[in-house]
Scaffold this motif. Structure first.
Motif, PDB file in Angstrom:
ATOM      1  N   ASP A  10      57.424 -13.733  73.329  1.00 32.37           N
ATOM      2  CA  ASP A  10      56.198 -14.440  72.957  1.00 32.37           C
ATOM      3  C   ASP A  10      55.198 -13.580  72.207  1.00 32.37           C
ATOM      4  OD1 ASP A  10      56.914 -16.898  73.994  1.00 32.37           O
ATOM      5  OD2 ASP A  10      55.879 -16.601  75.897  1.00 32.37           O
ATOM      6  N   ASP A  11      55.219 -12.262  72.445  1.00 30.69           N
ATOM      7  CA  ASP A  11      54.203 -11.399  71.847  1.00 30.69           C
ATOM      8  C   ASP A  11      54.588 -10.874  70.454  1.00 30.69           C
ATOM      9  OD1 ASP A  11      56.177  -9.665  72.688  1.00 30.69           O
ATOM     10  OD2 ASP A  11      54.814  -8.281  73.701  1.00 30.69           O
ATOM     11  N   TYR A  12      55.600 -11.453  69.840  1.00 31.04           N
ATOM     12  CA  TYR A  12      55.942 -11.117  68.444  1.00 31.04           C
ATOM     13  C   TYR A  12      54.984 -11.843  67.510  1.00 31.04           C
ATOM     14  CZ  TYR A  12      60.463  -8.686  68.444  1.00 31.04           C
ATOM     15  OH  TYR A  12      61.472  -7.766  68.560  1.00 31.04           O
ATOM     16  N   LEU A  13      54.483 -11.112  66.530  1.00 31.39           N
ATOM     17  CA  LEU A  13      53.771 -11.783  65.446  1.00 31.39           C
ATOM     18  C   LEU A  13      54.800 -12.535  64.622  1.00 31.39           C
ATOM     19  CD1 LEU A  13      51.290  -9.047  64.180  1.00 31.39           C
ATOM     20  CD2 LEU A  13      50.689 -11.234  65.230  1.00 31.39           C
ATOM     21  N   ILE A  14      54.473 -13.734  64.185  1.00 33.03           N
ATOM     22  CA  ILE A  14      55.469 -14.507  63.439  1.00 33.03           C
ATOM     23  C   ILE A  14      55.801 -13.841  62.105  1.00 33.03           C
ATOM     24  CG2 ILE A  14      54.870 -16.653  64.606  1.00 33.03           C
ATOM     25  CD1 ILE A  14      53.618 -17.554  61.872  1.00 33.03           C
ATOM     26  N   ALA A  15      54.927 -12.970  61.611  1.00 35.60           N
ATOM     27  CA  ALA A  15      55.211 -12.241  60.371  1.00 35.60           C
ATOM     28  C   ALA A  15      56.375 -11.265  60.546  1.00 35.60           C
ATOM     29  CB  ALA A  15      53.969 -11.497  59.906  1.00 35.60           C
ATOM     30  N   ASN A  16      56.736 -10.951  61.778  1.00 36.06           N
ATOM     31  CA  ASN A  16      57.841 -10.035  62.057  1.00 36.06           C
ATOM     32  C   ASN A  16      59.165 -10.750  62.292  1.00 36.06           C
ATOM     33  OD1 ASN A  16      56.117  -7.835  61.864  1.00 36.06           O
ATOM     34  ND2 ASN A  16      55.546  -7.974  64.021  1.00 36.06           N
ATOM     35  N   GLN A 140      44.809 -16.785  60.398  1.00 42.29           N
ATOM     36  CA  GLN A 140      45.294 -15.518  60.945  1.00 42.29           C
ATOM     37  C   GLN A 140      46.784 -15.641  61.208  1.00 42.29           C
ATOM     38  OE1 GLN A 140      42.832 -15.418  64.474  1.00 42.29           O
ATOM     39  NE2 GLN A 140      44.479 -16.161  65.766  1.00 42.29           N
ATOM     40  N   ILE A 141      47.439 -14.509  61.329  1.00 44.86           N
ATOM     41  CA  ILE A 141      48.864 -14.516  61.652  1.00 44.86           C
ATOM     42  C   ILE A 141      48.992 -14.587  63.167  1.00 44.86           C
ATOM     43  CG2 ILE A 141      51.029 -13.247  61.538  1.00 44.86           C
ATOM     44  CD1 ILE A 141      49.963 -11.995  58.913  1.00 44.86           C
ATOM     45  N   PRO A 142      49.591 -15.656  63.674  1.00 39.65           N
ATOM     46  CA  PRO A 142      49.657 -15.844  65.124  1.00 39.65           C
ATOM     47  C   PRO A 142      50.837 -15.130  65.775  1.00 39.65           C
ATOM     48  CG  PRO A 142      50.585 -17.738  64.025  1.00 39.65           C
ATOM     49  CD  PRO A 142      50.095 -16.808  62.942  1.00 39.65           C
ATOM     50  N   PHE A 143      50.727 -14.994  67.086  1.00 36.58           N
ATOM     51  CA  PHE A 143      51.855 -14.567  67.903  1.00 36.58           C
ATOM     52  C   PHE A 143      52.717 -15.791  68.176  1.00 36.58           C
ATOM     53  CE2 PHE A 143      48.672 -11.340  68.813  1.00 36.58           C
ATOM     54  CZ  PHE A 143      49.428 -10.176  68.698  1.00 36.58           C
ATOM     55  N   LYS A 150      54.852 -25.987  67.306  1.00 31.67           N
ATOM     56  CA  LYS A 150      53.854 -26.354  66.291  1.00 31.67           C
ATOM     57  C   LYS A 150      54.379 -26.146  64.880  1.00 31.67           C
ATOM     58  CE  LYS A 150      49.735 -25.468  69.030  1.00 31.67           C
ATOM     59  NZ  LYS A 150      49.379 -26.850  69.189  1.00 31.67           N
ATOM     60  N   ILE A 151      53.600 -26.680  63.947  1.00 33.06           N
ATOM     61  CA  ILE A 151      53.848 -26.473  62.519  1.00 33.06           C
ATOM     62  C   ILE A 151      52.734 -25.582  62.013  1.00 33.06           C
ATOM     63  CG2 ILE A 151      53.987 -27.563  60.245  1.00 33.06           C
ATOM     64  CD1 ILE A 151      54.807 -30.173  61.757  1.00 33.06           C
ATOM     65  N   VAL A 152      53.105 -24.427  61.466  1.00 29.27           N
ATOM     66  CA  VAL A 152      52.143 -23.499  60.877  1.00 29.27           C
ATOM     67  C   VAL A 152      52.041 -23.837  59.399  1.00 29.27           C
ATOM     68  CG1 VAL A 152      51.605 -21.079  60.416  1.00 29.27           C
ATOM     69  CG2 VAL A 152      52.748 -21.717  62.558  1.00 29.27           C
ATOM     70  N   LEU A 153      50.839 -24.141  58.952  1.00 26.59           N
ATOM     71  CA  LEU A 153      50.644 -24.539  57.556  1.00 26.59           C
ATOM     72  C   LEU A 153      50.302 -23.348  56.671  1.00 26.59           C
ATOM     73  CD1 LEU A 153      48.591 -27.855  57.778  1.00 26.59           C
ATOM     74  CD2 LEU A 153      51.003 -27.580  57.186  1.00 26.59           C
ATOM     75  N   LEU A 154      50.917 -23.332  55.506  1.00 27.74           N
ATOM     76  CA  LEU A 154      50.575 -22.407  54.426  1.00 27.74           C
ATOM     77  C   LEU A 154      50.265 -23.257  53.212  1.00 27.74           C
ATOM     78  CD1 LEU A 154      53.519 -19.830  54.545  1.00 27.74           C
ATOM     79  CD2 LEU A 154      51.204 -19.498  55.396  1.00 27.74           C
ATOM     80  N   ASN A 155      49.158 -22.976  52.558  1.00 28.63           N
ATOM     81  CA  ASN A 155      48.820 -23.694  51.326  1.00 28.63           C
ATOM     82  C   ASN A 155      48.940 -22.724  50.183  1.00 28.63           C
ATOM     83  OD1 ASN A 155      47.753 -25.138  49.227  1.00 28.63           O
ATOM     84  ND2 ASN A 155      45.862 -25.669  50.246  1.00 28.63           N
ATOM     85  N   ARG A 156      49.833 -23.053  49.244  1.00 29.46           N
ATOM     86  CA  ARG A 156      49.989 -22.178  48.089  1.00 29.46           C
ATOM     87  C   ARG A 156      48.912 -22.499  47.099  1.00 29.46           C
ATOM     88  NH1 ARG A 156      55.833 -22.350  46.063  1.00 29.46           N
ATOM     89  NH2 ARG A 156      55.858 -24.496  46.663  1.00 29.46           N
TER      90      ARG A 156
END
Length: 156
Positions: A10-16, A140-143, A150-156
């Motif tokens: 759970d404590d991984y940043l999703i960027a990793n 922010q980049i979540p854990f 959930k769905i994490v949104l990115l807007n290009r």
């Protein structure tokens, strides 16, 4: 491949986390398929196969939010008559996440045709995002534990 994230702490940043994704994720049924088709599976099947990054491109006509590939509208089926709506994509994502709560989806959204960018994203936010806890929209980049289900949104 439905729940491949369940063993990630759970404590991984999703960027990793390396996320498999698709280009023009909704371009399965589309006119001029020999030059414009990008996918051979629908969104739900892509998610079941392990895809977690979706490339979603909009066309807003003032009433509905359609999925697009460049100037071509994506279709809901082979019949080539009914356009694929964002509400259909969202329904598939919600169903998948309900069945697989250990997962999250990273969704890149982009206006590709139709009304102005401001009108398109105002409609998108007010119709689908506002008050809907399925979306993670913090800047922010979540854990992982913050976005499971959930769905994490990115807007290009």
């Amino acid at each position: 491949m439905n729940d491949w994230m369940k063993n990630i702490p759970d404590d991984y940043l999703i960027a990793n986390i390396n996320l498999p994704g698709t280009h023009n994720s909704c371009a399965q049924y589309i006119n001029f398929k020999f030059i414009s088709r990008c996918q051979n599976k629908n969104i739900f099947d892509q998610l079941k196969m392990g895809i977690r990054f979706l490339d979603i491109r909009f066309n807003f006509d003032g009433n509905n939010l359609f999925l697009n590939h460049s100037f071509l509208k994506c279709k809901a089926s082979r019949r080539k008559k009914e356009n694929l709506l964002f509400s259909d994509v969202l329904s598939s994502c919600k169903t998948f996440l309900k069945e697989n709560p250990s997962e999250f989806i990273l969704m890149s959204i982009k206006r590709e045709a139709g009304k102005s960018e401001e009108e398109t994203f105002d409609y998108f936010y007010n119709t689908f995002v506002k008050g809907n806890n399925i979306f993670y929209i913090k800047n922010q980049i979540p854990f992982l534990n913050e976005v499971r289900g959930k769905i994490v949104l990115l807007n290009r």
